[in-house]
Design an enzyme around this catalytic site. Structure first.
Site, PDB file in Angstrom:
ATOM      1  N   SER A 102       1.441  -1.113  -0.114  1.00 39.79           N
ATOM      2  CA  SER A 102      -0.194   0.524   0.238  1.00 39.79           C
ATOM      3  C   SER A 102       1.037   0.981  -0.095  1.00 39.79           C
ATOM      4  CB  SER A 102      -0.755   0.018   1.252  1.00 39.79           C
ATOM      5  OG  SER A 102      -2.127  -1.106   1.002  1.00 39.79           O
ATOM      6  N   LYS A 177      -6.629   1.397  -3.299  1.00 38.34           N
ATOM      7  CA  LYS A 177      -6.554   1.000  -2.079  1.00 38.34           C
ATOM      8  C   LYS A 177      -6.689   1.310  -0.553  1.00 38.34           C
ATOM      9  CE  LYS A 177      -5.313  -1.790   0.767  1.00 38.34           C
ATOM     10  NZ  LYS A 177      -4.056  -2.636   0.885  1.00 38.34           N
ATOM     11  N   LYS A 245      -0.756   3.558   9.111  1.00 39.55           N
ATOM     12  CA  LYS A 245       0.009   4.726   7.468  1.00 39.55           C
ATOM     13  C   LYS A 245      -1.126   4.826   6.649  1.00 39.55           C
ATOM     14  CE  LYS A 245       0.964   0.964   5.192  1.00 39.55           C
ATOM     15  NZ  LYS A 245       0.820   0.976   3.810  1.00 39.55           N
TER      16      LYS A 245
END
Length: 299
Positions: A102, A177, A245
């Site tokens: 990601s 994503k 994150k």
């Protein structure tokens, strides 16, 4: 076997990367692996994978094949590709670089330009499905790139997942994503708070979850993470630090495209708070522990 004579390099053997690489090896790929902590390569090496000393060596060994990166964050991705001993100095013309972690949308597009200028192809293909999906080869893959490049890597994706969606040009896989992770982050949070509320009101949480799974609130997150919350099973399939994150990346992207997203921003702040309180190594479902501990009187 589906990947016989296919050269694949794999960089990043964490919770997701290790089982993904194992599935490629089981599909008979000629697999070369690299991980910053070299000891994590041992198990796959015993099963027949070759071990490279650097990402550069991965690129050299893979030739015109596929170089998959599944690293922890955008800075790690940039380093693995662009450092002196990174993929780029060893890249062979015609090779395909595939980012399955990601990463930032902006950085993805920048790295794609760099790789393509060096004669390579670039596909961003982040996944959803967690460690269980990685082990089962049932990941949902969100791919960004040229149609010809997506088609070229389809045989690899078929081993790793059971759902492939070509979202659009490079970077759009990561955009999808970001949306996925923002939904997961906010949903995990509200499920934890709702179960905490039901518990405080004296309800049996197993029966609450059973009832909710039969109605409009039903979701895969309630099914899996909700049960983990009830069981107190917080061994990570995906760590809270990773969710933090991802929520940060979501807000960074929102700022880049000039959107105000208050619910997403609040969710990000709460994941940061959870990690700051020392719970970052718990599974995402450990958010329930964060909610519960936040109710305790502060001394």
């Amino acid at each position: 076997m589906p990947l016989t004579d296919t050269k694949v390099g794999f960089i990043g053997l964490g919770l997701m990367g290790s089982p993904m690489a194992a599935n490629l090896l089981a599909a008979n790929a000629t697999l070369t692996i690299y991980n910053r902590t070299a000891s994590k390569c041992a198990g796959l090496a015993e099963k027949g994978a070759s071990v490279a000393a650097t990402p550069k060596e991965i690129a050299q060994c893979t030739g015109t094949g596929f170089i998959i990166l599944c690293v922890s964050d955008t800075p790690s991705l940039k380093a693995a590709i662009c450092d002196t001993n990174g993929v780029l100095p060893g890249l062979v013309h015609g090779a395909t670089v595939i980012d399955m972690g990601s990463s930032s949308v902006t950085a993805t597009r920048q790295l794609a330009n760099i790789v393509e200028e060096a004669g390579g192809r670039y596909v961003d293909a982040p996944v959803s499905g967690g460690e269980a999906g990685a082990k089962a080869g049932s990941l949902s893959i969100m791919a960004g790139g040229k149609p010809t490049d997506i088609e070229r890597v389809k045989s690899v994706f078929d081993v790793l997942g059971d759902s492939l969606t070509h979202i659009g040009p490079v970077g759009t896989g990561q955009a999808a994503k970001v949306a996925n992770q923002a939904i997961v982050g906010a949903t995990v949070g509200i499920i934890a708070e709702s179960l905490s509320l039901a518990k405080a009101a004296g309800a049996d949480l197993d029966r609450v979850r059973e009832a909710l799974m039969g109605g409009f609130a039903a979701s895969r997150i309630l099914e899996l993470h909700g049960q983990r919350m009830i069981d107190g099973a917080f061994t990570p399939g995906a760590r809270a630090t990773t969710q933090k994150k991802d929520m940060r990346q979501a807000i960074e992207l929102a700022e880049e495209v000039d959107l105000s997203l208050p619910l997403m921003r609040q969710s990000r702040d709460l994941w940061i708070k959870m990690v700051d309180e020392g719970l970052g190594d718990l599974d995402q479902s450990g958010y329930f522990q964060f909610v519960e501990s936040d109710q305790e009187p502060k001394t």
